[in-house]
Structure formats: structure tokens, C-alpha cells
Write a protein that holds these residues in place. Structure first.
Motif, PDB file in Angstrom:
ATOM      1  N   SER A 257      13.135 -17.187  19.143  1.00 39.70           N
ATOM      2  CA  SER A 257      12.164 -18.289  19.190  1.00 39.70           C
ATOM      3  C   SER A 257      12.429 -19.216  18.024  1.00 39.70           C
ATOM      4  O   SER A 257      12.804 -18.771  16.932  1.00 39.70           O
ATOM      5  CB  SER A 257      10.736 -17.730  19.122  1.00 39.70           C
ATOM      6  N   ARG A 258      12.206 -20.516  18.234  1.00 39.19           N
ATOM      7  CA  ARG A 258      12.406 -21.482  17.150  1.00 39.19           C
ATOM      8  C   ARG A 258      11.255 -21.454  16.152  1.00 39.19           C
ATOM      9  O   ARG A 258      11.429 -21.813  14.994  1.00 39.19           O
ATOM     10  CB  ARG A 258      12.543 -22.894  17.721  1.00 39.19           C
ATOM     11  N   ARG A 259      10.079 -21.002  16.579  1.00 38.71           N
ATOM     12  CA  ARG A 259       8.901 -21.064  15.722  1.00 38.71           C
ATOM     13  C   ARG A 259       8.629 -19.765  14.990  1.00 38.71           C
ATOM     14  O   ARG A 259       8.043 -19.784  13.893  1.00 38.71           O
ATOM     15  CB  ARG A 259       7.671 -21.436  16.550  1.00 38.71           C
ATOM     16  N   TYR A 260       9.060 -18.633  15.562  1.00 35.54           N
ATOM     17  CA  TYR A 260       8.712 -17.352  14.975  1.00 35.54           C
ATOM     18  C   TYR A 260       9.935 -16.449  14.862  1.00 35.54           C
ATOM     19  O   TYR A 260      10.913 -16.609  15.580  1.00 35.54           O
ATOM     20  CB  TYR A 260       7.636 -16.645  15.811  1.00 35.54           C
ATOM     21  N   ARG A 261       9.808 -15.497  13.940  1.00 36.14           N
ATOM     22  CA  ARG A 261      10.841 -14.487  13.735  1.00 36.14           C
ATOM     23  C   ARG A 261      10.330 -13.157  14.271  1.00 36.14           C
ATOM     24  O   ARG A 261       9.151 -12.803  14.083  1.00 36.14           O
ATOM     25  CB  ARG A 261      11.176 -14.381  12.251  1.00 36.14           C
ATOM     26  N   PHE A 262      11.219 -12.366  14.904  1.00 34.26           N
ATOM     27  CA  PHE A 262      10.836 -11.077  15.487  1.00 34.26           C
ATOM     28  C   PHE A 262      11.818 -10.001  15.043  1.00 34.26           C
ATOM     29  O   PHE A 262      13.024 -10.255  14.928  1.00 34.26           O
ATOM     30  CB  PHE A 262      10.830 -11.147  17.012  1.00 34.26           C
ATOM     31  N   ASP A 263      11.288  -8.838  14.765  1.00 35.03           N
ATOM     32  CA  ASP A 263      12.135  -7.692  14.429  1.00 35.03           C
ATOM     33  C   ASP A 263      12.648  -7.055  15.721  1.00 35.03           C
ATOM     34  O   ASP A 263      11.876  -6.820  16.659  1.00 35.03           O
ATOM     35  CB  ASP A 263      11.359  -6.661  13.620  1.00 35.03           C
ATOM     36  N   ALA A 264      13.956  -6.772  15.743  1.00 35.08           N
ATOM     37  CA  ALA A 264      14.549  -6.114  16.914  1.00 35.08           C
ATOM     38  C   ALA A 264      14.030  -4.685  17.051  1.00 35.08           C
ATOM     39  O   ALA A 264      13.654  -4.043  16.062  1.00 35.08           O
ATOM     40  CB  ALA A 264      16.067  -6.115  16.801  1.00 35.08           C
ATOM     41  N   GLN A 265      14.014  -4.186  18.284  1.00 35.55           N
ATOM     42  CA  GLN A 265      13.596  -2.819  18.555  1.00 35.55           C
ATOM     43  C   GLN A 265      14.714  -2.072  19.282  1.00 35.55           C
ATOM     44  O   GLN A 265      15.373  -2.636  20.168  1.00 35.55           O
ATOM     45  CB  GLN A 265      12.331  -2.786  19.411  1.00 35.55           C
ATOM     46  N   VAL A 266      14.911  -0.816  18.884  1.00 31.05           N
ATOM     47  CA  VAL A 266      15.863   0.055  19.572  1.00 31.05           C
ATOM     48  C   VAL A 266      15.068   0.998  20.465  1.00 31.05           C
ATOM     49  O   VAL A 266      14.136   1.667  19.995  1.00 31.05           O
ATOM     50  CB  VAL A 266      16.720   0.860  18.583  1.00 31.05           C
ATOM     51  N   ILE A 267      15.424   1.037  21.740  1.00 26.84           N
ATOM     52  CA  ILE A 267      14.687   1.864  22.698  1.00 26.84           C
ATOM     53  C   ILE A 267      15.635   2.823  23.399  1.00 26.84           C
ATOM     54  O   ILE A 267      16.847   2.582  23.482  1.00 26.84           O
ATOM     55  CB  ILE A 267      13.955   1.003  23.749  1.00 26.84           C
ATOM     56  N   GLN A 268      15.091   3.916  23.927  1.00 28.03           N
ATOM     57  CA  GLN A 268      15.819   4.873  24.757  1.00 28.03           C
ATOM     58  C   GLN A 268      15.287   4.737  26.181  1.00 28.03           C
ATOM     59  O   GLN A 268      14.114   5.032  26.440  1.00 28.03           O
ATOM     60  CB  GLN A 268      15.614   6.298  24.251  1.00 28.03           C
ATOM     61  N   ALA A 269      16.125   4.286  27.083  1.00 26.52           N
ATOM     62  CA  ALA A 269      15.669   3.954  28.440  1.00 26.52           C
ATOM     63  C   ALA A 269      15.873   5.135  29.387  1.00 26.52           C
ATOM     64  O   ALA A 269      16.725   5.113  30.268  1.00 26.52           O
ATOM     65  CB  ALA A 269      16.403   2.729  28.949  1.00 26.52           C
ATOM     66  N   PHE A 270      15.041   6.171  29.218  1.00 22.08           N
ATOM     67  CA  PHE A 270      15.089   7.305  30.137  1.00 22.08           C
ATOM     68  C   PHE A 270      14.028   7.178  31.228  1.00 22.08           C
ATOM     69  O   PHE A 270      14.181   7.735  32.309  1.00 22.08           O
ATOM     70  CB  PHE A 270      14.901   8.612  29.376  1.00 22.08           C
ATOM     71  N   ASP A 271      12.951   6.477  30.931  1.00 22.60           N
ATOM     72  CA  ASP A 271      11.870   6.241  31.880  1.00 22.60           C
ATOM     73  C   ASP A 271      11.404   4.798  31.723  1.00 22.60           C
ATOM     74  O   ASP A 271      11.812   4.089  30.782  1.00 22.60           O
ATOM     75  CB  ASP A 271      10.693   7.194  31.632  1.00 22.60           C
ATOM     76  N   ASP A 272      10.545   4.356  32.645  1.00 19.48           N
ATOM     77  CA  ASP A 272       9.970   3.014  32.537  1.00 19.48           C
ATOM     78  C   ASP A 272       9.204   2.879  31.221  1.00 19.48           C
ATOM     79  O   ASP A 272       8.467   3.787  30.811  1.00 19.48           O
ATOM     80  CB  ASP A 272       9.021   2.747  33.700  1.00 19.48           C
ATOM     81  N   LEU A 273       9.399   1.744  30.586  1.00 19.85           N
ATOM     82  CA  LEU A 273       8.671   1.420  29.349  1.00 19.85           C
ATOM     83  C   LEU A 273       7.925   0.116  29.575  1.00 19.85           C
ATOM     84  O   LEU A 273       8.538  -0.902  29.902  1.00 19.85           O
ATOM     85  CB  LEU A 273       9.633   1.296  28.169  1.00 19.85           C
ATOM     86  N   THR A 274       6.600   0.161  29.404  1.00 20.63           N
ATOM     87  CA  THR A 274       5.776  -1.019  29.739  1.00 20.63           C
ATOM     88  C   THR A 274       5.106  -1.658  28.526  1.00 20.63           C
ATOM     89  O   THR A 274       4.345  -2.613  28.677  1.00 20.63           O
ATOM     90  CB  THR A 274       4.683  -0.618  30.752  1.00 20.63           C
ATOM     91  N   ASN A 275       5.371  -1.151  27.355  1.00 21.48           N
ATOM     92  CA  ASN A 275       4.686  -1.688  26.172  1.00 21.48           C
ATOM     93  C   ASN A 275       5.648  -1.992  25.030  1.00 21.48           C
ATOM     94  O   ASN A 275       5.336  -1.720  23.862  1.00 21.48           O
ATOM     95  CB  ASN A 275       3.605  -0.709  25.704  1.00 21.48           C
ATOM     96  N   VAL A 276       6.813  -2.504  25.379  1.00 24.42           N
ATOM     97  CA  VAL A 276       7.751  -2.920  24.333  1.00 24.42           C
ATOM     98  C   VAL A 276       7.317  -4.315  23.898  1.00 24.42           C
ATOM     99  O   VAL A 276       7.825  -5.338  24.384  1.00 24.42           O
ATOM    100  CB  VAL A 276       9.207  -2.893  24.843  1.00 24.42           C
TER     101      VAL A 276
END
Length: 287
Positions: A257-276
Motif C-alpha cells: 500500500s502507498r499509505r501504510y506499511r504492513f508486516d509480512a506473515q509466514v503461514i503453513q497452508a495445511f487447512d483453510d485459513l480465514t483470519n490472516v
């Protein structure tokens, strides 16, 4: 006196017949067989590792002929696959044909799958540890020139056993009864397990401002360990979703985003993830 003469005649006739039979037995009156066996070759003549080929019974000879196995590049466990063996040549003296084929795994050179004859031109022979497909007397194609082929079925193993090799040896004979004029050819093909359909999981979440409002039109990027990426754009309420992410791997998810900075997240995709979810931070240096 008359009976004595008849007895002598009978004795002479007996000796004549016996002599004729003895002479006939020592003469060469055997029926010559064609160069390619009408009932298939002995087992283990495919040219596979540890096996010989047609030259075990026929003199080795080369010519302009070829032999080919038509098979798919891959297999699914339990799949029934038609296999075709074809022999061709420009040598017009080739008038009888034979072949032997086996399918083996590449780890132990053991029987892989099941061969099944589908026409009268082929027949299966079994040994203690292997299986062989051969031509029959009908599939000897006596008198036919230029090209012949045999088709039969192969059923893949019920489970993935890794790569499978098919080996074949073929004989192109001149039908003279003299093995010295025969020609032997060998070839092989490899089939690999078909790639299994990847299972997918869903990755979703929300991108918000520091105040908790949904951030629209932000770019969300998910990258696998090889650098392959998928992208998604957030909705007017800041939601995003990746519907088809191959399961079983690690991913890095980031927001741009041009307006905000975000920290990257590392995820393990073994099941559906709905709250990243991602919460933006103000860009430093911006007024």
C-alpha cells in the motif's frame, strides 16, 4: 514245398520293409519350422536386465528393421492401458515375426502391473516372478512383409510403484527354417507415475488501517518457497481471498500500500485459513 516258398517270400518282404523303415528313419524328413516361433519364445527373452533376447535361440543378425513400443509417458494406479508393439523393415525377405515383452519396476526389476491378451494374436506366459506377452501362431503373421503390430492391455499396479520400464525383443525372420538368417531387435520405454491432482486450501482475511477501518484496493501477495506468487485486491471493506492455494506448503503473505506499511506473515497452508489479517502502520517520513 509250396509252403516253404511262401515262407521265404514273406521273410524277404519283411526284411525289405524293415530296411525301408530304417533308411527312412535316418533320412532328413523333419518338417522345418519358421524362424519366429509360432507359440512364442521361452520366458526371459526380452532383453531386460538379467535376461537374454531372441539371440539365445537365433543367430545374432542385424538389418534395417525397427521395433517400437507405443505406450503413454505416465500411468495412474489401476489404469488399463492399451499397449502396441510394432515392427517395421525395408528388408523384403522378412516373412515371419515374433516378439516378447515384459513390464518391470525400476527399483527391483520385478513384475509391475498385469499384461492381458485382447486378441488371438497374443498370449501371456508367467514365470515365478515375472509376466511375458508373446505372439501366438496366429500372430506370427507368416508371409506378411514390411510391417506388423500386436496390441494388448496392461493394467498398472494398484499403487504408485515409481517408474516402470517395458522391455521388448522382436524377431524378424526370413521363414527359411535356418536361424542364421533371422534378425533380432530390442527396445524399451519408461512410464512415470502421473502427477496427482494437488489439493487446495483457501486463504483469506482482512486488511485495515491503524484505526481499524477496512482498506480498499490494497494489493495482497502470497508467495511460495520457489517465488511463485498469487495476488488479490481488497474489497471496499478490506477483505481479500485466495481460493486455490496448493496445500502442504509454507507461504509468505504481504500487503502493499502507498499509505501504510504492513508486516509480512509466514503461514503453513495445511487447512483453510480465514483470519490472516493485516493492520496497517503509518509510513515513516510521511506528513
Amino acid at each position: 514245398m509250396h509252403s516253404k516258398i511262401e515262407l521265404i517270400k514273406s521273410a524277404i518282404l519283411f526284411l525289405f520293409v524293415a530296411g525301408f523303415i530304417a533308411i527312412s528313419a535316418t533320412s532328413d524328413h523333419t518338417v522345418t519350422s519358421v524362424g519366429a516361433r509360432s507359440n512364442g519364445s521361452p520366458n526371459a527373452r526380452t532383453g531386460a536386465p538379467g535376461e537374454s533376447n531372441c539371440t539365445s535361440c537365433h543367430n545374432q543378425s542385424s538389418g534395417p528393421g525397427q521395433i517400437q513400443i507405443t505406450a503413454p509417458a505416465s500411468y495412474q494406479p489401476g489404469q488399463v492401458i492399451p499397449i502396441t508393439v510394432t515392427q517395421t523393415t525395408t528388408d523384403t525377405t522378412r516373412r515371419a515375426w515374433g516378439f516378447q515383452l515384459t513390464a518391470l519396476d525400476t527399483t527391483a526389476n520385478a513384475k509391475a502391473g498385469t499384461l492381458t491378451a485382447t486378441t488371438a494374436n497374443t498370449a501371456v506366459a508367467n514365470s515365478a516372478t515375472k509376466q511375458y506377452m508373446n505372439q501366438t501362431s496366429a500372430g506370427n503373421f507368416n508371409g506378411q512383409g514390411n510391417s506388423v503390430s500386436w496390441t494388448f492391455n496392461w493394467t498398472a499396479p494398484a499403487t504408485n510403484v515409481g517408474n516402470i520400464n517395458m522391455y521388448v525383443a522382436g524377431l524378424q525372420a526370413d521363414d527359411s527354417g535356418d536361424d542364421s538368417g533371422d534378425q533380432t531387435y530390442t527396445t524399451s520405454v519408461t512410464m512415470v507415475p502421473a502427477a496427482t491432482t494437488a489439493s487446495f486450501v483457501e486463504i483469506s482475511g482482512r486488511v485495515t488501517t491503524p484505526e481499524g477501518r477496512g482498506l480498499r484496493n490494497a494489493l495482497v501477495v502470497i508467495a511460495d518457497i520457489n517465488g511463485a506468487t498469487q495476488t488479490a485486491i481488497t474489497t471496499s471493506y478490506g477483505f481479500y481471498r485466495f481460493a486455490e492455494v496448493p496445500s502442504g506448503s509454507s507461504y509468505v503473505v504481504n500487503v502493499r500500500s502507498r499509505r501504510y506499511r504492513f508486516d509480512a506473515q509466514v503461514i503453513q497452508a495445511f487447512d483453510d485459513l480465514t483470519n490472516v489479517d493485516f493492520i496497517g502502520q503509518a509510513q515513516t517520513g510521511r506528513q
